[in-house]
Design a protein around this motif. Sequence first.
Motif, mmCIF file in Angstrom:
data_model
loop_
_atom_site.group_PDB
_atom_site.id
_atom_site.type_symbol
_atom_site.label_atom_id
_atom_site.label_comp_id
_atom_site.label_asym_id
_atom_site.label_seq_id
_atom_site.Cartn_x
_atom_site.Cartn_y
_atom_site.Cartn_z
ATOM 1 N N ALA A 239 0.702 -0.941 -0.013
ATOM 2 C CA ALA A 239 -0.062 -0.150 -0.037
ATOM 3 C C ALA A 239 0.872 1.449 -0.070
ATOM 4 O O ALA A 239 0.611 2.065 -0.791
ATOM 5 C CB ALA A 239 -0.777 -0.128 0.799
ATOM 6 N N THR A 240 1.226 1.535 1.090
ATOM 7 C CA THR A 240 2.396 2.314 1.066
ATOM 8 C C THR A 240 3.970 2.172 1.469
ATOM 9 O O THR A 240 4.176 1.250 1.629
ATOM 10 C CB THR A 240 1.775 3.778 2.069
ATOM 11 O OG1 THR A 240 2.697 3.074 3.101
ATOM 12 C CG2 THR A 240 0.514 4.472 2.227
ATOM 13 N N GLY A 241 5.109 2.521 0.323
ATOM 14 C CA GLY A 241 6.423 2.595 1.619
ATOM 15 C C GLY A 241 7.055 2.878 0.422
ATOM 16 O O GLY A 241 6.612 2.923 -1.020
ATOM 17 N N SER A 242 8.396 2.784 0.475
ATOM 18 C CA SER A 242 9.727 2.763 -1.080
ATOM 19 C C SER A 242 10.569 1.151 -0.443
ATOM 20 O O SER A 242 11.047 1.149 0.645
ATOM 21 C CB SER A 242 9.866 3.648 -0.894
ATOM 22 O OG SER A 242 11.028 4.030 -0.440
ATOM 23 N N VAL A 243 11.129 0.879 -1.841
ATOM 24 C CA VAL A 243 11.501 -0.370 -1.678
ATOM 25 C C VAL A 243 13.189 0.060 -2.741
ATOM 26 O O VAL A 243 12.323 0.814 -3.499
ATOM 27 C CB VAL A 243 11.134 -1.360 -2.312
ATOM 28 C CG1 VAL A 243 12.874 -3.287 -2.322
ATOM 29 C CG2 VAL A 243 10.211 -2.523 -1.318
ATOM 30 N N ARG A 244 14.320 0.240 -1.668
ATOM 31 C CA ARG A 244 15.183 0.723 -2.938
ATOM 32 C C ARG A 244 16.125 -0.276 -3.190
ATOM 33 O O ARG A 244 16.235 -0.762 -1.704
ATOM 34 C CB ARG A 244 16.103 1.993 -2.268
ATOM 35 C CG ARG A 244 15.373 3.235 -2.675
ATOM 36 C CD ARG A 244 15.729 4.161 -2.445
ATOM 37 N NE ARG A 244 15.750 5.096 -1.247
ATOM 38 C CZ ARG A 244 15.278 5.213 -0.521
ATOM 39 N NH1 ARG A 244 13.973 5.085 -0.235
ATOM 40 N NH2 ARG A 244 15.143 5.858 1.526
ATOM 41 N N VAL A 245 17.039 -0.472 -4.457
ATOM 42 C CA VAL A 245 18.085 -1.538 -3.912
ATOM 43 C C VAL A 245 19.519 -0.582 -4.753
ATOM 44 O O VAL A 245 18.685 -0.197 -5.880
ATOM 45 C CB VAL A 245 17.404 -2.608 -5.064
ATOM 46 C CG1 VAL A 245 19.050 -3.663 -5.772
ATOM 47 C CG2 VAL A 245 16.443 -3.858 -4.804
ATOM 48 N N ARG A 246 20.278 -0.363 -4.269
ATOM 49 C CA ARG A 246 21.421 -0.265 -4.858
ATOM 50 C C ARG A 246 21.393 1.587 -4.926
ATOM 51 O O ARG A 246 21.721 1.909 -5.546
ATOM 52 C CB ARG A 246 21.990 -0.258 -6.183
ATOM 53 C CG ARG A 246 23.017 -1.454 -5.049
ATOM 54 C CD ARG A 246 23.757 -2.368 -6.980
ATOM 55 N NE ARG A 246 23.842 -3.925 -6.853
ATOM 56 C CZ ARG A 246 25.046 -3.749 -5.957
ATOM 57 N NH1 ARG A 246 25.524 -2.908 -5.570
ATOM 58 N NH2 ARG A 246 25.346 -4.824 -6.078
ATOM 59 N N GLY A 247 20.376 2.178 -3.881
ATOM 60 C CA GLY A 247 19.677 3.779 -3.885
ATOM 61 C C GLY A 247 18.378 3.669 -5.202
ATOM 62 O O GLY A 247 18.096 5.131 -5.529
ATOM 63 N N LYS A 248 18.278 2.673 -5.756
ATOM 64 C CA LYS A 248 17.407 2.627 -7.031
ATOM 65 C C LYS A 248 16.202 2.647 -6.395
ATOM 66 O O LYS A 248 15.617 1.399 -6.102
ATOM 67 C CB LYS A 248 17.610 2.232 -8.133
ATOM 68 C CG LYS A 248 18.462 3.242 -8.803
ATOM 69 C CD LYS A 248 18.681 2.246 -10.716
ATOM 70 C CE LYS A 248 19.971 3.471 -10.689
ATOM 71 N NZ LYS A 248 20.163 2.857 -12.254
ATOM 72 N N ASP A 249 15.181 3.253 -6.655
ATOM 73 C CA ASP A 249 13.827 2.697 -6.332
ATOM 74 C C ASP A 249 12.917 1.752 -7.277
ATOM 75 O O ASP A 249 13.130 1.523 -8.141
ATOM 76 C CB ASP A 249 12.525 3.627 -5.967
ATOM 77 C CG ASP A 249 12.599 4.493 -5.160
ATOM 78 O OD1 ASP A 249 12.624 4.187 -3.768
ATOM 79 O OD2 ASP A 249 12.804 6.011 -5.073
#
Lengths: 327, 521
Positions: free
Chosen positions: B318-328
Motif C-alpha cells: 500500500a505505502t512505503g518504498s523499496v530501494r536496491v543500490r539506491g534506486k527505487d
Amino acid sequence: MNKVATAQAPKKAPGGSRIGRFLADNGALVGLFVLGLALFIATPDFLTGPNLLNIGIQASVIAVLAFGLTFVIVAAGIDLSVGSVAALSAMGSAWMFSQGSMPGWVALVGGLLIGALSGAVSGFAVAYGKLPSFIATLAMLSVARGLTLVISDGRPIGTAPDVSFLGGNIGPIPMPIIVLVLAGLVAAFILNFTVMGRYMYAVGGNREAARLSGVPVRKVLITVFALSGLFAGLAGLLLSGRLDSAQPQAAAGYELDAIAAVVIGGASLAGGIGRISGTLVGALVLVVIRNGLNLLNVSSFWQQVVIGLVIAVAVGIDSLRRKNQPH
Amino acid sequence: MSDTPVTNNPPAGTPILTLENVTKSFGPVTVIKGVTVNVRPGKVQVLLGENGAGKSTLIKMMAGVYQPDGGRILVDGKEVRLPDTNASEALGIATIHQELNLVGSMTVAENICMGRFPRRFGLVDRRQMRKVARDALNKIGLDIDVDHKVGELGIARQQLVEIAKALSLNARMLILDEPTAALTKREISALFSVVEDLRERGVGMVFISHHLDEIAAIGDSVSVLRDGEFVAEVPADTHEDELVRLMVGRSIEQQFPRRREYRGPADTLLEVEGLSTKGMVNNVSFSVKAGEIVGLAGLVGAGRTEVIRAIAGVDPYATGSVRVRGKDLPKSSIGAAIRSGVGHVPEDRKAHGLVLGAAVNENIGYATLSTTAKSGLVDRSGQRKRAQDVADKLRIRMHNLDQVVGSLSGGNQQKTVFARWIVANSTVLLLDEPTRGVDVGAKVEIYELMNAITAAGGAVVMVSSELPEVLGMSDRVLVMSGGHISGELSADDATQDAVMSLAVRDVQRDLEDKLMEDGHE
C-alpha cells in the motif's frame, strides 16, 4: 523432429537401450507404424501414392489446428474455439475479397489476423479476466461461429485466389501438405528455441513458480492463445482453399479432433508436457484410422466408435507409462 | 520387544505396532538405517529428530505409504505387510496429517462419514449420519454443529474433526504429525486434553513435534533419530538440553558455520522504508548492507513472508518504498526486482519455487532466459553451460542436467532454486525458510552458500522459523511482531529469550500465551 528437447527429461526405459527408450517415449509413433502395417496387409489400396497424399491432405487441417492447440495445452490451458475461429477466419477472408473487394493477398493475411486476434481476445480474458480457459474459449467458440454466420448470412462465400492456392498443388505435391510441414516446423521452432516457447512449458508446469522466477505469465498466456488462433486461421484458409469457398459450418467439431491429436501425441492436459512431433503423429493416427476404415468399407458410424476407443487407449497407455516412472 | 510367538490374543503390554530394525532407501540414498520403534496401547511415543532425520519416512511406513526394504512390521506381535494405506487403516492405524484430509465445502457430518454414508432406501440417511458424527465428536468431547461446513471451522477444530473421524473408524493407533504447528496455546491444551483422554482409553499414539516443551507435557517415551539412524529411546521427561544433544549430535557452532569474509565497502544494498500492506505489514523499515545477513525472526503470522514477498514484487504493497543500490523499485514488478539484482527463494519450493516436472537445466535458467536471449531465441548452449557450472559449484546431486527436478531430494531441489539466482548474478537474496525440509548435510551446504554470497559482497535477508538458525547465521536479527518490527538485536545480543520477548510484544492475546510458553524453552 522427435529429437527436440522438451520439459520432460529423458527417462530410463526398460531395457535401457537407446532404441528402447525412443520407442517408450514415442508410443504414438509406434502405434502409427503398427496401424500402417496392419492396413498395408489388410488392403492393397492403403500404401499407394495417391492414398498417402490423400492422407496428408486430410491430416493437414487437423494437424495445423492441433499445432496451435499444442501451445495452449503445454501452457496448461485448453482452446475449444479453434474450429469456430478457423471458420471465422476463412469467412472473414472470403468476405474481404468478395464483398470488400480487397486484393487477394490482403484477404489471406487478413484471415490469419482475424484468427490471431480472436485467440488474443480469449487469451486476454484468461490472463486479465481470470476466466478459466475452458470458459473463455467456450464463449469464443460460440461468438466466432455466430460472427461467421452473421458475415455470411448463412451462405458460402467464394475465396480469394491466393487462398485457393493453398488448396492446390505445386507440381505433384499438394499445397496443404507443404503448409502442414512448414507450420509444424515453425511451431516446433517456437516451442523449443524461443524464450516464449520455454516460458510456455514453465507456465504450464507451475504457473506460480514461473511467475516468481520473472516469467511474464500474462504475456505468455495471451501469446499462446493468439498463436492458437493464428494456426486456427491458417487451418481455416486451408479448408476453404480446397473448396474454393468459405462455408459457414466449416470445421464444426474439429476442436475435438485437434484435442484428440494433441493428447494422443503425448501432451498432458495438466500442462508442461507436449511436443509438436507428437501432435503430428496424433493427427496422423486419427486420419489413418479414418482412411483405413473407409478403405475397408467400415461404416462411418462405427468409425466414430473406433476413434473414441483409440483416444481412450492411447492416453490410458501413456498415463500408465508415466505412473510407472519415478515421479 | 515383541518377539513373542504369534497368538490370537496378544499378551498385555504387547505393542500395537512395532517397526523392527527397518531400513528404507530411495535410489542410492538410504534414509532409514535399522530403526526400531514401538507404539504401545495408552502411550504417546514421540519421534524426535531434525528435518530429514527420517521421522516422516517412518510414519509413512506405519501408514502403509512406504514399504520398508528391510526389517519387519509387527501389529499385535504378528508380522504384517502394509502394502497400502487401506491395509494399515484396516488394522486400526490412522494418520492425522499436517495437511488435513477433509473436504472444506462439505459438512462436519459428511466428512466424518465420508466413504461410508449411512443409507436408507438407497438414499443418504442424513439423520443417521448426524448421529454417527455426533457420537464421534462426543467421544473426544467436541461440541460443534455437525451441519457446519468444515472449511468454516478453524484449523484446530478441523484437526479434532479429523481425529473424531479416525476414532469413528475404530482407530486404535493415531499418528499425529506435527499437530500443534498451526495451533494457539489454548487450542494446544484442548488438543492435549483429547490426547490425555485417548490415552486413558488405550489408544496408542505417535507424536511428532518440534516444540521440546510439548514432549514432556504429552509424551511417555521419546525415540530420537538422527540422519536416518536410531540414536536412543529416552523417557519424555528427559531434560531438553539432553534431547537436543541426542538429536543434533554436535554443538551448535559447527551446525551454523557463519563466516564474515567480506572486506569491501559496506554499501547499503537494500533499503525498505515505511512498507505497509493491506491488512498485514505495518510500517516496516530496515536496510541491509553488502556482506550482511539479516535474520527476520518472529512467529508464524507476524508478517515476515509478506515483507519478503512485497520486496520481491510478488505482492503489491500500500505505502512505503523499496530501494536496491539506491534506486527505487517499482511496486509489484517481479521483473524489475530481478533486473536490479533481487533473488527470491520462496517459502514453499514445490508450489512456488520450482517447476517440478521440468529439468534441472530449465529450472536454473528461468530467470535468465530472456536476458541472455538474442532476438527472442534461447541461448541454449550458454544456458546449459552456466547451469552446469553452477550445479557443479553448488554440488547439486543429479544424474545430469536433464533430470526432472521433482525427483531430486529436498536439499538438492532447494539448491536448484539458489542456482537460478546465482546464474542471474543476484546480489540481494531474500530467503524464506531456506532450509525447510532439507536434510542436515544439505543445510550446512546452504549455510556455506550464504557465506559465499555475502563474502562476494551480496546481501541476504533470511526469514526462518527455526530460531537456532536465525541466531546462528544472522549478523543482525530483526524481530517482527503483529506486522511490524518490534526490535533489532545484534548477533551478540540475540538470544532465544531476547528474540522471543520481542516476538510476542504486540500479538493478540491468544497468540501471546502460546509464545510465552515457547519463550520458556
